[in-house]
Each structure stands twice: as C-alpha cells, then as structure tokens.
Design a protein around this motif. Structure first.
Motif, PDB file in Angstrom:
ATOM      1  N   ARG A 196       2.121   1.547   8.672  1.00  0.00           N
ATOM      2  CA  ARG A 196       3.035   1.054   9.709  1.00  0.00           C
ATOM      3  C   ARG A 196       2.403   1.162  11.091  1.00  0.00           C
ATOM      4  O   ARG A 196       2.604   0.290  11.954  1.00  0.00           O
ATOM      5  CB  ARG A 196       4.362   1.814   9.650  1.00  0.00           C
ATOM      6  N   ARG A 197       1.643   2.236  11.319  1.00  0.00           N
ATOM      7  CA  ARG A 197       0.957   2.365  12.607  1.00  0.00           C
ATOM      8  C   ARG A 197      -0.061   1.248  12.797  1.00  0.00           C
ATOM      9  O   ARG A 197      -0.183   0.675  13.884  1.00  0.00           O
ATOM     10  CB  ARG A 197       0.310   3.744  12.708  1.00  0.00           C
ATOM     11  N   ALA A 198      -0.810   0.941  11.750  1.00  0.00           N
ATOM     12  CA  ALA A 198      -1.777  -0.161  11.828  1.00  0.00           C
ATOM     13  C   ALA A 198      -1.062  -1.487  12.039  1.00  0.00           C
ATOM     14  O   ALA A 198      -1.495  -2.323  12.847  1.00  0.00           O
ATOM     15  CB  ALA A 198      -2.614  -0.195  10.555  1.00  0.00           C
ATOM     16  N   LEU A 199       0.017  -1.674  11.335  1.00  0.00           N
ATOM     17  CA  LEU A 199       0.770  -2.923  11.425  1.00  0.00           C
ATOM     18  C   LEU A 199       1.293  -3.156  12.845  1.00  0.00           C
ATOM     19  O   LEU A 199       1.264  -4.289  13.359  1.00  0.00           O
ATOM     20  CB  LEU A 199       1.917  -2.883  10.420  1.00  0.00           C
ATOM     21  N   ALA A 200       1.772  -2.111  13.491  1.00  0.00           N
ATOM     22  CA  ALA A 200       2.298  -2.250  14.853  1.00  0.00           C
ATOM     23  C   ALA A 200       1.218  -2.740  15.809  1.00  0.00           C
ATOM     24  O   ALA A 200       1.464  -3.599  16.665  1.00  0.00           O
ATOM     25  CB  ALA A 200       2.866  -0.916  15.329  1.00  0.00           C
ATOM     26  N   VAL A 201       0.002  -2.211  15.669  1.00  0.00           N
ATOM     27  CA  VAL A 201      -1.095  -2.634  16.550  1.00  0.00           C
ATOM     28  C   VAL A 201      -1.504  -4.065  16.232  1.00  0.00           C
ATOM     29  O   VAL A 201      -1.794  -4.858  17.130  1.00  0.00           O
ATOM     30  CB  VAL A 201      -2.295  -1.671  16.413  1.00  0.00           C
ATOM     31  N   LEU A 202      -1.535  -4.436  14.963  1.00  0.00           N
ATOM     32  CA  LEU A 202      -1.882  -5.811  14.592  1.00  0.00           C
ATOM     33  C   LEU A 202      -0.877  -6.805  15.161  1.00  0.00           C
ATOM     34  O   LEU A 202      -1.239  -7.891  15.619  1.00  0.00           O
ATOM     35  CB  LEU A 202      -1.930  -5.933  13.067  1.00  0.00           C
ATOM     36  N   ARG A 232      -8.392  -1.964  -4.294  1.00  0.00           N
ATOM     37  CA  ARG A 232      -7.716  -1.171  -3.263  1.00  0.00           C
ATOM     38  C   ARG A 232      -7.613  -1.955  -1.954  1.00  0.00           C
ATOM     39  O   ARG A 232      -6.563  -1.955  -1.295  1.00  0.00           O
ATOM     40  CB  ARG A 232      -8.458   0.150  -3.067  1.00  0.00           C
ATOM     41  N   ALA A 233      -8.699  -2.599  -1.560  1.00  0.00           N
ATOM     42  CA  ALA A 233      -8.664  -3.402  -0.329  1.00  0.00           C
ATOM     43  C   ALA A 233      -7.649  -4.535  -0.454  1.00  0.00           C
ATOM     44  O   ALA A 233      -6.922  -4.842   0.504  1.00  0.00           O
ATOM     45  CB  ALA A 233     -10.057  -3.941  -0.040  1.00  0.00           C
ATOM     46  N   ARG A 234      -7.592  -5.152  -1.629  1.00  0.00           N
ATOM     47  CA  ARG A 234      -6.649  -6.263  -1.821  1.00  0.00           C
ATOM     48  C   ARG A 234      -5.206  -5.778  -1.860  1.00  0.00           C
ATOM     49  O   ARG A 234      -4.293  -6.531  -1.487  1.00  0.00           O
ATOM     50  CB  ARG A 234      -7.016  -7.012  -3.101  1.00  0.00           C
ATOM     51  N   ALA A 235      -4.990  -4.548  -2.292  1.00  0.00           N
ATOM     52  CA  ALA A 235      -3.627  -4.000  -2.262  1.00  0.00           C
ATOM     53  C   ALA A 235      -3.139  -3.854  -0.825  1.00  0.00           C
ATOM     54  O   ALA A 235      -1.982  -4.162  -0.509  1.00  0.00           O
ATOM     55  CB  ALA A 235      -3.600  -2.646  -2.979  1.00  0.00           C
ATOM     56  N   VAL A 236      -4.022  -3.408   0.060  1.00  0.00           N
ATOM     57  CA  VAL A 236      -3.654  -3.303   1.478  1.00  0.00           C
ATOM     58  C   VAL A 236      -3.494  -4.691   2.078  1.00  0.00           C
ATOM     59  O   VAL A 236      -2.591  -4.937   2.892  1.00  0.00           O
ATOM     60  CB  VAL A 236      -4.703  -2.477   2.241  1.00  0.00           C
ATOM     61  N   GLN A 237      -4.355  -5.612   1.680  1.00  0.00           N
ATOM     62  CA  GLN A 237      -4.222  -7.000   2.143  1.00  0.00           C
ATOM     63  C   GLN A 237      -2.853  -7.564   1.766  1.00  0.00           C
ATOM     64  O   GLN A 237      -2.182  -8.206   2.594  1.00  0.00           O
ATOM     65  CB  GLN A 237      -5.331  -7.847   1.533  1.00  0.00           C
ATOM     66  N   ALA A 238      -2.420  -7.338   0.524  1.00  0.00           N
ATOM     67  CA  ALA A 238      -1.116  -7.836   0.079  1.00  0.00           C
ATOM     68  C   ALA A 238       0.014  -7.218   0.893  1.00  0.00           C
ATOM     69  O   ALA A 238       0.986  -7.901   1.244  1.00  0.00           O
ATOM     70  CB  ALA A 238      -0.935  -7.539  -1.407  1.00  0.00           C
ATOM     71  N   TYR A 239      -0.107  -5.938   1.215  1.00  0.00           N
ATOM     72  CA  TYR A 239       0.916  -5.288   2.044  1.00  0.00           C
ATOM     73  C   TYR A 239       0.992  -5.938   3.420  1.00  0.00           C
ATOM     74  O   TYR A 239       2.090  -6.268   3.902  1.00  0.00           O
ATOM     75  CB  TYR A 239       0.604  -3.801   2.176  1.00  0.00           C
ATOM     76  N   LEU A 240      -0.155  -6.131   4.058  1.00  0.00           N
ATOM     77  CA  LEU A 240      -0.158  -6.707   5.398  1.00  0.00           C
ATOM     78  C   LEU A 240       0.379  -8.140   5.395  1.00  0.00           C
ATOM     79  O   LEU A 240       1.146  -8.532   6.282  1.00  0.00           O
ATOM     80  CB  LEU A 240      -1.568  -6.672   5.980  1.00  0.00           C
ATOM     81  N   ARG A 241      -0.013  -8.908   4.400  1.00  0.00           N
ATOM     82  CA  ARG A 241       0.497 -10.284   4.308  1.00  0.00           C
ATOM     83  C   ARG A 241       1.995 -10.289   4.080  1.00  0.00           C
ATOM     84  O   ARG A 241       2.728 -11.123   4.624  1.00  0.00           O
ATOM     85  CB  ARG A 241      -0.233 -11.038   3.208  1.00  0.00           C
ATOM     86  N   GLY A 242       2.482  -9.342   3.267  1.00  0.00           N
ATOM     87  CA  GLY A 242       3.918  -9.246   3.035  1.00  0.00           C
ATOM     88  C   GLY A 242       4.692  -8.860   4.278  1.00  0.00           C
ATOM     89  O   GLY A 242       5.895  -9.115   4.369  1.00  0.00           O
ATOM     90  N   GLN A 243       4.000  -8.260   5.251  1.00  0.00           N
ATOM     91  CA  GLN A 243       4.634  -7.872   6.513  1.00  0.00           C
ATOM     92  C   GLN A 243       4.396  -8.909   7.613  1.00  0.00           C
ATOM     93  O   GLN A 243       4.664  -8.632   8.781  1.00  0.00           O
ATOM     94  CB  GLN A 243       4.104  -6.511   6.958  1.00  0.00           C
ATOM     95  N   GLY A 244       3.881 -10.072   7.237  1.00  0.00           N
ATOM     96  CA  GLY A 244       3.781 -11.171   8.188  1.00  0.00           C
ATOM     97  C   GLY A 244       2.434 -11.367   8.860  1.00  0.00           C
ATOM     98  O   GLY A 244       2.312 -12.223   9.746  1.00  0.00           O
ATOM     99  N   ILE A 245       1.410 -10.617   8.477  1.00  0.00           N
ATOM    100  CA  ILE A 245       0.080 -10.817   9.050  1.00  0.00           C
ATOM    101  C   ILE A 245      -0.588 -11.992   8.340  1.00  0.00           C
ATOM    102  O   ILE A 245      -0.699 -12.003   7.104  1.00  0.00           O
ATOM    103  CB  ILE A 245      -0.787  -9.548   8.928  1.00  0.00           C
TER     104      ILE A 245
END
Length: 282
Positions: A196-202, A232-245
């Motif tokens: 969430r901290r990373a997402l806020a900055v993005l 593992r990298a793709r799991a984080v990618q999927a999370y970020l895309r799901g949050q609108g990045i």
C-alpha cells in the motif's frame, strides 16, 4: 529577583548558548569501508555523537547520511560547509548552504549533488562542518566536524567495492521490498502494508514507472529459482494492476538466486532473500 541569583544567571547564560562541538581527535579519526552484497559504505564514527556515512547501492547515486545518537524532536534546518583544518592554510572555506534536518534516526539524508560535494571536499583535505539545531541539550546549536585524515587511504577500497555492485540499467528513485514464504509466490497478508505504501507513491507519480525484481533463496535448481522469482514478480504485478496501475508502467525481472541480501545458508538469510524489490524509476 535576588541580585546574587541574577548575577549567577547572567554568568551561566552565555555558556548555555554556546555551540556544542563534536568530532574525532586526530588520533581517533578513521574511515571504515563496509561491503555487503548490495551496498558499500564509507563511514566515520563521531565520538559521543553518532556516525556519518557515504552509501552506494545498485541503481542509486552516491548518498550521504548523518545518524545521531540523540535525534531531533521535529524537522528543522541544518547547514553544510567545508573548512580548512588547522594544518592546511592553502584551502579555501566553502559554504554549501542549508539542508533539511530530519527527526528520527537519520538526521541528514543527502542526494548525489550534496554527497559528492562533501566527498570531494574530504578528498581535497577539507573538514566537513555540519551545523544543526540542538535536540534538547541546552546548547545554541550542534557543530559536527568530519575529519579528512585517512580518508584518501581507504578510497581505493571504497571505489573497488562500488565497482563490484550489480549494475542496473535504470536509476532507482524509491524502493520497497516484500517477502515470501518458502517455495511460494502468493503475497503474504503481512506484506500488504508495504504494498500500500508503494501504491500510494505510484499514484502520486503517474509518469513514473516501476520495475519489479523477483528473487529466490539458494535452495533448488537455478532454473527452478529463476521461474519462481518470476512468478513472485508477476504476483506483485497482478496486485498493482488490480489497484489501477497501468500495465505499460510495470516491468518484471527475474533474478533467481543470483542476488542474495545475505549470503549465509541459514533460515534467517533465506527468508530475507525470498523477495520482490519494487523499484520506482523514470
């Protein structure tokens, strides 16, 4: 007020307002190079005060940190300058200007430009003078002096250390790190706060992109760990895309077991090395 106490107060006041000076004596001055898998540091301990350190890591320009034993209670302003030691009358003092002084364990966190100014000043024989407000000891301010003695003696080791750092083809502007269970690519619930901290900055930097570096510990074959780190990298990618990045902002890379944070063959080291680095870049 009793005249005797008024005179006593008057006599004590100037002492309370004097600057408190910290710095190593000539026989104490030393610079220490520390090398770890993903960083190089060049540090000078400052007796009774804390430590000053130049920091280099993959994908980042040189930085400078000042870590006091007693932190400021609130953010303030410090000031940097270069001065000639008593034995170097040929050097010209330089005022390097004001810098933010932070509350917490690190008082100064300087980027490339300011760090290089201090680095080259020490290399040419200047002392570095850092002034900042007193955190409550009763002095007018604090003066921290870094000595150039023995600085040049360890520069070859520090530069060699930097030469061994992994080279990245992008500059890291900010970074976060999340960890995984053994042989897993599912994101653990306790890692969502960092995400969430990373997402806020993005979201605050819509023109920036993000590189996701997946890693594995040393157990398993090289090919298996390469694939696991990519999952593992793709799991984080999927999370970020799901949050609108947006997908075009995200790049995934798999480092397998090639970039351990801790090279020991222990449970603690393996847990540290099972990770995804989230790097904000241009």
């Amino acid at each position: 007020m009793n005249a005797r106490y008024a005179i006593l107060l008057f006599c004590l006041l100037p002492a309370a307002l004097q600057a408190a000076d910290y710095g190593p004596r000539m026989e104490q001055a030393q610079w220490i190079v520390t090398q770890e898998p993903d960083l190089c540091e060049l540090a000078q301990p400052v007796p009774r005060y804390g430590i000053a350190r130049f920091h280099a890591s993959p994908g980042r320009a040189l930085r400078f940190y000042l870590d006091p034993r007693i932190p400021l209670n609130a953010p303030d302003v410090g000031r940097l300058s270069l001065q000639a030691p008593d034995w170097r009358h040929d050097l010209i003092p330089q005022d390097l200007g004001a810098v933010p002084a932070m509350a917490g364990d690190t008082l100064l966190r300087l980027g490339r430009e300011e760090a290089l100014a201090l680095y080259y000043g020490l290399e040419t024989g200047h002392e570095v003078l850092i002034r900042h407000p007193d955190p409550g000891r009763g002095a007018r301010d604090i003066r921290v002096t870094l000595s150039p003695l023995r600085f040049r003696e360890v520069l070859a080791d520090f530069r060699a250390c930097q030469g061994e750092l992994r080279r990245l083809d992008f500059e890291i502007l900010d970074d976060w790190r999340i960890h995984f269970d053994f042989d897993e690519s599912r994101i653990r619930p306790d890692q969502h706060g960092e995400l969430r901290r990373a997402l806020a900055v993005l979201r605050d930097n819509p023109d920036a992109r993000v590189v996701l570096g997946g890693h594995a510990d040393e157990r398993g074959t090289e090919a298996y760990n390469d694939a696991l780190s990519l999952r593992r990298a793709r799991a984080v990618q999927a999370y970020l895309r799901g949050q609108g990045i947006a997908a075009h902002r995200i790049e995934t890379r798999a480092f397998g077991e090639s970039w351990p944070l801790d090279t020991a063959s222990t449970e603690a080291a393996w847990a540290l090395n099972r990770r995804v680095d989230i790097w904000l870049t241009r």
